[in-house]
Each structure stands twice: as C-alpha cells, then as structure tokens.
Design an enzyme around this catalytic site. Structure first.
Site, mmCIF file in Angstrom:
data_model
loop_
_atom_site.group_PDB
_atom_site.id
_atom_site.type_symbol
_atom_site.label_atom_id
_atom_site.label_comp_id
_atom_site.label_asym_id
_atom_site.label_seq_id
_atom_site.Cartn_x
_atom_site.Cartn_y
_atom_site.Cartn_z
ATOM 1 C CG ASP A 93 8.313 -26.297 5.480
ATOM 2 O OD1 ASP A 93 9.072 -26.179 5.647
ATOM 3 O OD2 ASP A 93 7.971 -27.153 6.608
ATOM 4 C CG HIS A 94 12.913 -21.750 5.491
ATOM 5 N ND1 HIS A 94 11.547 -20.751 6.764
ATOM 6 C CD2 HIS A 94 13.982 -21.038 6.666
ATOM 7 C CE1 HIS A 94 12.261 -21.019 7.415
ATOM 8 N NE2 HIS A 94 13.732 -21.532 7.337
ATOM 9 C CG HIS A 103 10.213 -25.075 9.980
ATOM 10 N ND1 HIS A 103 9.888 -25.102 8.342
ATOM 11 C CD2 HIS A 103 10.310 -23.827 10.295
ATOM 12 C CE1 HIS A 103 9.778 -23.906 8.372
ATOM 13 N NE2 HIS A 103 9.700 -22.879 9.112
ATOM 14 N NE ARG A 134 -1.558 -1.555 3.511
ATOM 15 C CZ ARG A 134 -2.135 -1.984 4.528
ATOM 16 N NH1 ARG A 134 -3.427 -1.861 4.857
ATOM 17 N NH2 ARG A 134 -0.662 -2.201 5.595
#
Ligand code: NDP
Ligand SMILES: O=C1O[C@H](COP(=O)(O)O)[C@@H](O)[C@H](O)[C@H]1O
Length: 518
Positions: free
Chosen positions: A190-191, A253, A55
């Site tokens: 999901d890193h 994780h 924004r």
C-alpha cells in the site's frame, strides 16, 4: 543480535529482484527509478541482480535502455553519472516469459543460478508482481513448480494492489498465494504506507507529550482525512470503471491512514505489534447495518464535464474505456465511527475524489472547543485548535492556535505554526516505492498490509459497495474542478462541523508562521 542489525545484515547479503511486468507502466514510472535511487544512495550492495520479465521480446540492451529512459524521466536522481549508470546497468537482465508457461520458469531458474554466481548472491529472491491481479496466483504456482523457491536463501513476494475486488475475491487470491508463500514472505503493497508523513504519524503521536495525552475523545472533536486529486482516470479507465474510488482509494490508502491515526500505542515498534494494533482499529469500525445507514453516512459522486485552471475537462462517462452509462463513483466521503473507548463519539470523516481543485493529502485533527461561556470565548468567536498533517505533495505539519492580535484592541486571531518539511528537505525525501522495496529486501513488513488487515478492510467496504450496487439513486454528479457533491458538506454540517480548507486554500484571517519562504 537486535532486530535492526538482523535486518541490515540481510540487506548486505544481496538478492535477485524479479520484476514481473517489467515492460509495464508501474515499472517504468516507479520501480526502476526507486532501484536507481537506492543504488545511488548505497542502499543496494553490489551483490544484486534485476531480471525484467514480461512476454514482449527485448534484448538486454533494449531493456537497459528502457530503464535508462525511465530514470532520466522519473527518478529524483538523474542517470547523468556515466560510471555509476554503467555499473548499475550491468546488474540488469531481461528474459521474455509468459506467466502461464512453467518451462519458462525453469529457464529462469537456470538464469538465476548464473546470476547468483556472477554477483555472489546466496540464493535470496525477491519476486515483485507488477501484474494484473489475476496473474498473482498463476505466477506463485509457477515459481514453485519451476523450482524458483528451492534456492538456499530467503524468498519473498511483493504484491501490487488491487488485492481483490471484494472480500471473497481477496480471500481466493490470498489462498492461492498462501499455498506457495508463508504470510511472513508476502509483502502486500500500500504505497501510502511508504510515504514519509504517513510514517511520521507515529512519531508525531508517540514522541510528543504535547499530543499523546490529548489523543482521545476527551479532547478531539473529529478527524478529517482528505485525499484529493486533480487528475481524472487518465489511461486507466478500464481498471477504474470496475473499481471506483471506494475500492481504489478507500479500502486501502484511506483506511490505512485512519488506522495510523486511531491505533493504540504498540507495546514495541515491531512490525507485528504495529499491525496488531492497526487491525484492532479495523475491527472497531462500526459497520453500516442497512442501505439507509450507508446513504446517510456515505456520499458518492461522479465528475461531469467542467473546467479547471482555464481548461475544459470531459465528464467521467466520456473518458476512454469507461461505460457510457457508468455509475462508478469517482468521489466518496464517509463518516466513520471507531467503536472503542478511545474514540467513542469522535467522527472520522474521510473523502477522496478525482478532478477536484487541488492535489493534496491531509489529515486534520480538530480539538474540542474551549468552553463557550468563559473568559475570551465570551467576547470572541474562538476557532478550535487544529493539528494538520500534510502528507502529499507538501509534506509537513502545522498547528493552529488562538493568539492575541498584536495591538491595543484585544482581539484574538488564529495563528498557524507550520513546519514544512518538503520546503526544507525538498526533493531528497525518498519516494514511497524506494522505502518499500528497501524494507521488503530487509524483510521488514511493518509498512505492508497483513492479510487480516486487508480482509477486515474489505469487510467494511463491502457493505457500502453492496448498498450502492442495489441502488444507484444517490450517485451525485459534480463538475470537474469542483469540490464534489454538496452532500459531502452536509455530512459534516449535520454534526456542527465543516471540512477545513486544505493545502492552497488557506483562510484569510490566519497568521502564518512558517519555514516555507515561498
Ligand atoms: N501503474 C500504476 O501507477 C499503478 C499500478 N498498480 C498495479 O500494478 C500492477 C501493474 O500495473 P501497470 O504496470 O500499470 O500495468 P501495465 O498494463 O502497464 O503492465 C502490465 C505488465 O504485465 C505484463 N504481462 C501481462 N500479461 C502477462 C503474462 N501473461 N505473462 C507475463 N507478463 C505479462 C505486461 O507485459 P507484456 O505485455 O510484455 O507481457 C506488462 O509488463 C497492476 O496490478 C496495477 O493495478 C498499482 C498502483 C499504481
Ligand atoms: O493507488 C492509487 O494512488 C494514486 C494516488 O497516489 P499518490 O501517491 O499520487 O497520491 C491514484 O491516482 C490511483 O488512482 C490509485 O490507484
């Protein structure tokens, strides 16, 4: 054409990347640096554009300067090559946009056509939602209603965690997204699945005759997964106080790492085959069937004031945006049973927490002990063999075996043989986000979570959360800087096991043979 060639040729065509949440923390710390690394490594063709969306009012110049600062601060490559940086920056545009305003999306559509023409992009679009989850639905609807999904190429949406708060909210969220995108167009991040050593689990398991035949309940005594953090909740108290360790780390994780350890070999190394096997593991997790069952198998804790490395640390309840009498857990440990033929009888212990003594993620596979009444075991206290996978921050593996102590007294000593990958490769290991963005653009969803995995993981976690919601009596305080509640030690002691020391707290009697020269 084979699978890989297909994926690579998709990459070569280029795409427009839409970064929703471009003024936020994740974009600054992870996404801009990941894009720059990919560019520097030649993994983005010149046919790409990045549109930053949020924004706030920013000019293109201001936005590019934000990107520059982020790269200087957080990227493993520095933006010190002016020519390279200038070329990269030309691909970046910013457009102020409120997710709830469909007209702004129509404007975005016009900008997209200009970018397609300018960079010779065939209408491929990657929408990255680095936004609060309540905006995932509205943004999907407005992408559709604003005409952004009408271009000729592919359309994919990358969604950040948390994916819901429980199964019910995740289902609602998924229904909204799926009204607009097909499952194969949805890339749920999901890193941990993007981490080098998590991906390496498959190779260690399936490419080594030394391990594969032993990977079952005949030979493995237990599996331990530790994901410990030294940080507290930092600026994320508002989010974390509603989430807690179980939802923040456990549902995603930790269960994902467990599936990578426990899954059956897939018939092919294709994304869908791998995810099929992972979801079977999640379905095999034994549900806790009563509050009592949760109490005896899951320990939770919250850090109180303490000290680490000479610094006084506040308790969780004193952190910004955390409720004064909060019962949110900042630590949990669980004993999990995987009820299938391979794993019956092998406990999987998992633990994670904030304000613990070290930052580390490690998986320990403890093999069954030698028979205690024969040969060497009669005279020596033989330690079990271990395979340890170090995920983070040190990356590598080691195996621990018993060997004769050099000399004449015939004693036996544990020897740890370590391959420290990060000591050798150092900073060149790609960051998880780098890999995952690269995969999403190639259309490879292997290391993203499929809806049935997410749903199954929530189903498992919801039973724990329900027991905790009804009774907070078992929440234990632990001093910041300590290893968490004592009850987590007892959880293993009951079964005759103990948590193995993790990175930085190695035992004295072990001989190390390592490529780590530090
Ligand atoms: N930060 C992290 O390390 C991690 C974050 N995540 C997840 O990633 C997501 C983003 O996190 P993070 O970057 O930390 O959050 P921030 O609060 O830092 O950023 C949120 C972004 O959303 C934009 N935004 C908010 N409302 C609107 C709106 N109505 N229209 C358009 N843009 C809007 C904000 O910009 P503006 O105010 O200008 O509109 C800002 O750019 C979250 O889901 C988070 O859980 C996941 C793992 C780690
Ligand atoms: O997803 C999350 O992960 C981080 C830990 O990630 P790591 O890659 O640094 O190990 C954690 O701090 C955060 O609370 C959680 O949301």
């Amino acid at each position: 054409m084979n699978h890989t060639t297909n994926l690579e040729s998709t990459l070569g065509q280029g795409a427009v990347y839409y970064l929703f949440g471009a003024t936020g923390d994740l974009a600054k710390r992870k996404l801009f640096p990941a894009l720059f690394s990919l560019y520097k490594e030649g993994k983005l063709s010149e046919n790409f554009a990045v549109v930053g969306l949020a924004r706030r009012t920013r000019t293109n110049e201001q936005f590019r300067s934000d990107v520059y600062e982020s790269i200087v601060e957080f990227c493993r490559y520095k933006a010190d090559d002016t020519e390279l940086w200038n070329r990269f920056a030309e691909h970046f545009e910013y457009m102020p946009l409120d997710i709830n305003n469909v007209d702004a999306f129509r404007e975005l559509g016009k900008l997209s056509e200009q970018l397609d023409a300018k960079f010779d992009i065939p209408g491929n679009r990657l929408f990255y939602l680095a936004l609060a989850p309540e905006l995932f639905g509205p943004v999907s609807f407005n992408l559709r209603d604003g005409g952004l999904l009408e271009s000729a190429g592919w359309h994919r949406v990358v969604i950040e965690k948390p994916f819901g708060y429980d199964l019910e909210s995740a289902r609602k969220l998924n229904d909204q997204i799926r009204q607009v995108f097909r499952e194969e167009e949805v890339f749920r991040i999901d890193h941990y699945l993007g981490k080098e050593m998590v991906q390496n689990i498959q190779v260690i398991r399936f490419a080594n005759a030394l391990f594969e035949p032993l990977w079952n309940n005949n030979h493995i005594a237990n599996v331990q997964i530790t994901l410990s953090e030294t940080v507290g909740v930092e600026e994320r108290g508002g989010y974390y106080d509603k989430s807690g360790a179980l939802r923040d780390m456990g549902q995603n994780h930790m269960l994902q790492m467990l599936t990578m350890i426990a899954m059956e070999p897939p018939s092919r190394l294709h994304g869908e085959d791998i995810r099929d096997e992972k979801v079977k593991v999640l379905r095999s997790l034994r549900s806790y069937n009563s509050h009592e069952d949760v109490r005896s198998n899951v320990i939770r804790g919250q850090y109180s004031a303490g000290e680490a490395r000479g610094t006084q640390l506040p308790g969780y309840r004193e952190e910004d945006s955390v409720g004064e009498g909060s019962n949110t857990e900042t630590y949990f440990a669980a004993k999990i049973a995987v009820d299938n033929f391979r794993w019956a009888g092998v406990p999987f212990y998992i633990r994670t927490g904030k304000r613990l003594p070290v930052k580390t993620t490690e998986v320990v596979i403890e093999f069954k002990s030698m028979p205690q009444n024969v040969l060497f075991a009669q005279r020596h206290d033989l330690a079990p063999n271990l395979l340890v996978i170090r995920v983070n921050p040190t990356e590598g593996i080691y195996i621990k075996v018993n060997a004769k102590t050099p000399g004449v007294d015939n004693s036996v000593q544990p020897v740890a043989m370590e391959f420290c990958q990060s000591c050798q490769i150092g900073l060149n290991t790609p960051e998880a986000y780098e890999r995952l963005i690269h995969d999403a653009v190639r259309g490879d969803s292997t290391y993203f979570t499929r809806w049935d995995e997410v749903a199954q993981a929530w189903e498992f976690v919801d039973r724990i959360a329900a027991a905790w919601r009804d009774d907070s009596g078992d929440l234990k305080q632990y001093p910041a800087g300590s290893w968490g509640p004592k009850a987590a030690e007892e959880l293993l002691a009951k079964d005759g096991f103990h948590w193995w020391p993790v990175n930085g707290q190695e035992e004295d009697n072990v001989i190390w043979i390592t490529n780590n020269s530090k």
